[in-house]
Scaffold this active site. Structure first.
Site, mmCIF file in Angstrom:
data_model
loop_
_atom_site.group_PDB
_atom_site.id
_atom_site.type_symbol
_atom_site.label_atom_id
_atom_site.label_comp_id
_atom_site.label_asym_id
_atom_site.label_seq_id
_atom_site.Cartn_x
_atom_site.Cartn_y
_atom_site.Cartn_z
ATOM 1 N N ARG A 1 -33.352 -23.256 -16.978
ATOM 2 C CA ARG A 1 -32.374 -22.925 -15.934
ATOM 3 C C ARG A 1 -32.174 -24.100 -14.983
ATOM 4 N NH1 ARG A 1 -32.551 -16.681 -14.943
ATOM 5 N NH2 ARG A 1 -33.251 -16.055 -17.003
ATOM 6 N N SER B 1 -36.713 5.975 -18.515
ATOM 7 C CA SER B 1 -36.027 4.770 -18.061
ATOM 8 C C SER B 1 -35.032 4.291 -19.126
ATOM 9 C CB SER B 1 -37.097 3.699 -17.794
ATOM 10 O OG SER B 1 -36.523 2.475 -17.432
ATOM 11 N N SER C 1 -24.956 -4.608 -15.288
ATOM 12 C CA SER C 1 -24.371 -5.842 -14.788
ATOM 13 C C SER C 1 -24.025 -6.861 -15.852
ATOM 14 C CB SER C 1 -25.318 -6.488 -13.791
ATOM 15 O OG SER C 1 -26.452 -6.976 -14.450
ATOM 16 N N HIS D 1 -24.376 -2.707 -8.566
ATOM 17 C CA HIS D 1 -23.126 -3.387 -8.936
ATOM 18 C C HIS D 1 -21.891 -2.534 -8.671
ATOM 19 C CE1 HIS D 1 -25.007 -6.944 -10.550
ATOM 20 N NE2 HIS D 1 -25.967 -6.142 -10.935
ATOM 21 N N THR E 1 -27.737 -2.494 -3.007
ATOM 22 C CA THR E 1 -28.062 -3.779 -2.393
ATOM 23 C C THR E 1 -27.052 -4.085 -1.292
ATOM 24 O OG1 THR E 1 -28.449 -6.143 -2.767
ATOM 25 C CG2 THR E 1 -26.673 -5.155 -4.020
ATOM 26 N N LYS F 1 -24.784 -8.049 -2.669
ATOM 27 C CA LYS F 1 -23.713 -8.345 -3.620
ATOM 28 C C LYS F 1 -22.373 -8.038 -2.931
ATOM 29 C CE LYS F 1 -26.956 -8.443 -7.367
ATOM 30 N NZ LYS F 1 -27.765 -7.762 -8.367
ATOM 31 N N THR G 1 -44.413 -6.023 4.934
ATOM 32 C CA THR G 1 -43.545 -7.188 4.904
ATOM 33 C C THR G 1 -42.661 -7.192 6.147
ATOM 34 O OG1 THR G 1 -41.967 -8.424 3.528
ATOM 35 C CG2 THR G 1 -41.738 -6.048 3.498
ATOM 36 N N THR G 2 -42.372 -8.380 6.647
ATOM 37 C CA THR G 2 -41.574 -8.517 7.868
ATOM 38 C C THR G 2 -40.170 -7.944 7.659
ATOM 39 O OG1 THR G 2 -42.818 -10.471 8.438
ATOM 40 C CG2 THR G 2 -40.683 -10.226 9.517
ATOM 41 N N THR H 1 -32.401 -12.541 -19.587
ATOM 42 C CA THR H 1 -31.453 -11.713 -18.838
ATOM 43 C C THR H 1 -30.618 -10.873 -19.804
ATOM 44 O OG1 THR H 1 -31.381 -13.507 -17.226
ATOM 45 C CG2 THR H 1 -29.707 -11.817 -17.011
HETATM 46 C C1 LIG Z 1 -29.316 -7.797 -8.499
HETATM 47 C C2 LIG Z 1 -29.858 -6.465 -8.933
HETATM 48 C C3 LIG Z 1 -30.870 -5.838 -8.220
HETATM 49 C C4 LIG Z 1 -31.601 -6.522 -7.109
HETATM 50 O O1 LIG Z 1 -30.848 -6.584 -5.950
HETATM 51 P P1 LIG Z 1 -31.123 -7.813 -4.942
HETATM 52 O O2 LIG Z 1 -30.630 -7.297 -3.649
HETATM 53 O O3 LIG Z 1 -30.389 -8.981 -5.484
HETATM 54 O O4 LIG Z 1 -32.603 -8.048 -4.942
HETATM 55 C C5 LIG Z 1 -31.234 -4.551 -8.573
HETATM 56 N N1 LIG Z 1 -30.642 -3.917 -9.606
HETATM 57 C C6 LIG Z 1 -29.688 -4.512 -10.348
HETATM 58 C C7 LIG Z 1 -29.069 -3.764 -11.471
HETATM 59 C C8 LIG Z 1 -29.283 -5.813 -10.041
HETATM 60 O O5 LIG Z 1 -28.382 -6.419 -10.805
#
Ligand SMILES: *Cc1c(COP(=O)(O)O)cnc(C)c1O
Length: 404
Positions: free
Chosen positions: A21, A136, A188, A216, A244, A247, A276-277, A362
């Site tokens: 990468r 899963s 994704s 996504h 998230t 994104k 964690t902070t 990936t």
């Molecule tokens: C990117 C991603 C995550 C993680 O989210 P981040 O906020 O980037 O850590 C979780 N699930 C899927 C399907 C993703 O593509």
């Protein structure tokens, strides 16, 4: 052991397979997305970004940037502690309310990333609920897989989006065991969408909880950007919706939305939440502004769909093969790691088009691809330039075309 030699030989293996990468060294420009400066050994170059997960360009939106600046001016840089020990600011509290409202749930709980939210929530549920079996989907994201592994509970992997296989596996399990079905809405890498309603029906039939990763989809689907489950009127049927802020919302952070008791349970027991902070208040402020904007404004979503459609039509006209799917993700399959990287390098170096090659792990080997993500900010000229560049490359490399 010669550790250095070990590291180098492992890296040589990646180079040999063509899947080492390389990060593009970029500088995004406020207000000028999808343009960015790329720093190269020969100096800076302007490129057009075609692989960002800032799907709607909200990371550049004036309302988001102003909210973040204002929060920094108001309360400084960092949160100053974990959520429990002085790190909960009013921005965090407001953000969790905003998220609960977005998904029609009683509560929201934020994490430092989507990865952390999946890992901590699935890990904690699997560890703490005695005898829990997690079902899963085979193509679930690495963060869900790691969470389930960390839980050390029983896990059953069902064939991707395959309701028959899921039902067979639910039926074969101990009827008295507590169960959870973990899956995503938009996957994704292929951009396909799961049958959420039918999965919820099976969950009802077998008494299982449901855990949906809408990473996504949040911001992009549904009348207020609540995701595919909102679009399909199914949010109330999911036990947990995970998303998230990094994104389509353009900032950073992750979250779950669920019942008050479930969120309180995770808040109280999840190591990945507790130790964690907290996110900087400015990030929370930016996320609030972004979510509020997208709840009220369909403009970005409409324009986004239009751009995706335009790109697909033009790719079809040139016979450039891409996966047809019902989402905004446009995967152009190359099917060979070295070739995929090579195409991506040429696009970047000679066309100033930046599309990162996507390789194993990936995606499966032999399905290496360019994953193209149009945004509302890509112009007709941008799309024409991208497709024209791909067209030339396809001819040069004698790559297979689809007969239109
Ligand atoms: C990117 C991603 C995550 C993680 O989210 P981040 O906020 O980037 O850590 C979780 N699930 C899927 C399907 C993703 O593509």
């Amino acid at each position: 052991m010669d550790f250095e030699a070990f590291f180098k030989s492992e890296l040589d293996g990646l180079h040999g397979e063509g899947r080492y990468r390389v990060f593009a060294d970029l500088e995004r420009h406020r207000g000028n997305f999808p343009r960015a400066t790329r720093h190269t050994p020969d100096g800076p170059k302007e490129v057009t970004v075609w692989c960002s997960n800032d799907y709607l360009g909200m990371g550049q939106h004036p309302a988001v940037i102003e909210a973040m600046k204002e929060a920094i001016d108001h309360c400084g840089a960092g949160a100053g502690g974990t959520r429990n020990i002085s790190g909960t600011t009013h921005y965090h509290v407001m953000l969790e309310r905003e998220l609960a409202d977005l998904h029609g749930k009683e509560a929201g709980l934020i994490f430092n990333s989507g990865y952390m939210s999946n890992w901590a929530t699935l890990g904690t549920l699997g560890q703490k609920i005695p005898g829990l079996i997690i079902f899963s989907d085979a193509l679930n994201h690495a963060s869900m897989i790691e969470g389930i592994r960390y839980a050390k509970c029983e896990r059953v992997i069902w064939k991707h989006n395959d309701l028959n296989d899921l039902e067979a596996k639910l039926a074969a399990a101990d009827p008295n065991a507590p169960k959870l079905i973990a899956f995503e809405s938009v996957y994704s890498m292929d951009g396909d969408i799961s049958p959420i309603k039918e999965i919820c029906d099976l969950a009802d039939k077998y008494g299982a909880m449901t855990y949906l990763d809408e990473v996504h989809a949040v911001g992009m689907y549904g009348p207020r950007g609540g995701g595919i489950a909102e679009r399909e009127g199914l949010m109330d049927r999911l036990t947990v919706i995970e998303g998230t802020l990094g994104k389509a919302f353009g900032v950073m952070g992750g979250y779950i939305a669920a019942s008050t008791a479930l969120c309180d349970f995770i808040r109280s027991f999840a190591s990945g939440f507790i130790f964690t902070t907290a996110l900087p208040p400015a990030l929370a402020a930016g996320a609030i502004a972004s979510i509020r904007h997208l709840k009220a404004s369909p403009f970005e979503r409409v324009r986004h769909h239009d751009r995706v459609k335009k790109l697909r039509t033009m790719l079809d006209q040139q016979g450039i093969p891409h996966l047809h799917n019902p989402s905004h993700i446009v995967p152009v399959i190359v099917g060979d790691a070295a070739k995929c990287k090579w195409i991506s390098d040429i696009l970047l170096d000679t066309c100033n088009v930046y599309v990162q090659p996507i390789n194993y792990p990936t995606v499966p080997r032999k399905t290496e691809r360019l994953r193209i993500t149009p945004t509302p900010l890509h112009s007709d000229a941008d799309i024409e330039h991208l497709v024209g560049s791909l067209h030339q490359l396809w001819s040069r490399c004698a790559l297979a075309r689809h007969v239109a």
